[in-house]
Scaffold this motif. Sequence first.
Motif, short mmCIF file in Angstrom:
data_model
loop_
_atom_site.label_atom_id
_atom_site.label_comp_id
_atom_site.label_asym_id
_atom_site.label_seq_id
_atom_site.Cartn_x
_atom_site.Cartn_y
_atom_site.Cartn_z
N THR A 1 13.08 43.80 30.67
CA THR A 1 13.11 45.22 30.32
C THR A 1 11.68 45.72 30.20
O THR A 1 10.87 45.14 29.48
CB THR A 1 13.85 45.44 28.98
OG1 THR A 1 15.21 45.02 29.13
CG2 THR A 1 13.83 46.92 28.59
N SER A 13 9.20 48.71 29.12
CA SER A 13 9.10 49.90 28.27
C SER A 13 7.69 50.46 28.36
O SER A 13 6.72 49.71 28.24
CB SER A 13 9.44 49.56 26.82
OG SER A 13 10.76 49.07 26.70
N MET A 57 7.41 55.25 22.60
CA MET A 57 8.06 54.85 23.83
C MET A 57 8.53 56.07 24.63
O MET A 57 9.25 56.92 24.09
CB MET A 57 9.25 53.93 23.56
CG MET A 57 9.84 53.32 24.82
SD MET A 57 11.10 52.05 24.49
CE MET A 57 12.46 53.11 23.94
N SER A 110 12.32 53.36 29.23
CA SER A 110 12.62 51.93 29.24
C SER A 110 13.71 51.66 30.27
O SER A 110 14.65 52.45 30.41
CB SER A 110 13.08 51.48 27.84
OG SER A 110 13.26 50.08 27.79
#
Length: 365
Positions: free
Chosen positions: A192, A194, A201, A204
């Motif tokens: 994953t 991000s 953030m 993602s």
Amino acid sequence: MKNYNVIIIGGGAAGLTAAASLNDEIKTCILEKNSIPGRKIMATGGGRCNITNAACDDKDIALDFFKSLGLETHCDDEGRYYPYSNRAEDVVKVLTNKIAGKNTDVVTDFEVASVKETKDGFIVADAKGRSVSSEVLIIACGGKAAPQLGTTGDGYALARALGHNVNKVYPILTGIKCGDLKSIKGVRAKGTVSLYKDGIMLASETGEIQFNEDGISGICVMNMTMHIVSEKGESLDDALARYYISLDMAPDFSSEELSFRESSFGLLTGKLSELISIDEIKAFKLPVLGVKGWKDAQCTAGGIDTSEINMTTMESFKKENLYFAGEILDIQGPCGGYNLQNAWETGIKAARAINEKKCDTESIR
């Protein structure tokens, strides 16, 4: 100098679709810089051509259009539509076959140098002194991504000369530079990705991450580049310093499930485990030192300001009988067929509007 009802600058996805959608009696000329039309289409989707995506609101516009040309499609488990044959060249063939049955000339190796307005429409010329004229002009010559396939941003200067604004353009859907990763060059792994800016953030996505000698790539990585941009007046170095990437290389496991492990080997390959410890496996940080350039980019961000375009008809609000379609517009989406959907859709909309104008007013002689 030959005269046409419609000139289309660009024989790519948007231009070919517009030509294929115009009424048969409309005398049309496609001006293409490459030696063959549809060159970039044939390179899309790894040679398979990801036509559209199940998540696109108006996907049926594209799907119905291609079905009308005899091209069947199929949808994979991730919502991506491809030609049933899985051959991008078949997409080009159905488009060019349709155009071949119309009142359309396709002029290749024609690199447009200028567009001049006249009282009757437009005159389009190249550097070799060749010129053609028309009452209606569609500019559909793409952005700047993949210049090796002929898209070098020529249309922006033409649009400015015709009074349109061009928003800042930059490469997206490309790899991210993160520094020296030669030790894991060529490694691919699920993870994953991000993207953070100022510790917040922004985006993602999970997918296959490809490690290169100077950074990372893969669809999930390339989609992050849509969010990496400098603000007005900000230097590139200052902008990049505000971003970083965090990789979760064990997205199917919780931190608690991994707490008993002493090593990341067994989850990661030997090479990756030498670089990413078990303590870092859920949040391995990499700096954002830049993005790959135009040659590696799949799409252009920025372009013709859409506030100056009637997005129902694709006609300019500033110039009557001037239309825009495709990647030259400031419209962009993630990997997965979204940007080709934009090309087909805007090409079809422009053609429909021109067809209706002819039927309603007979303004195209």
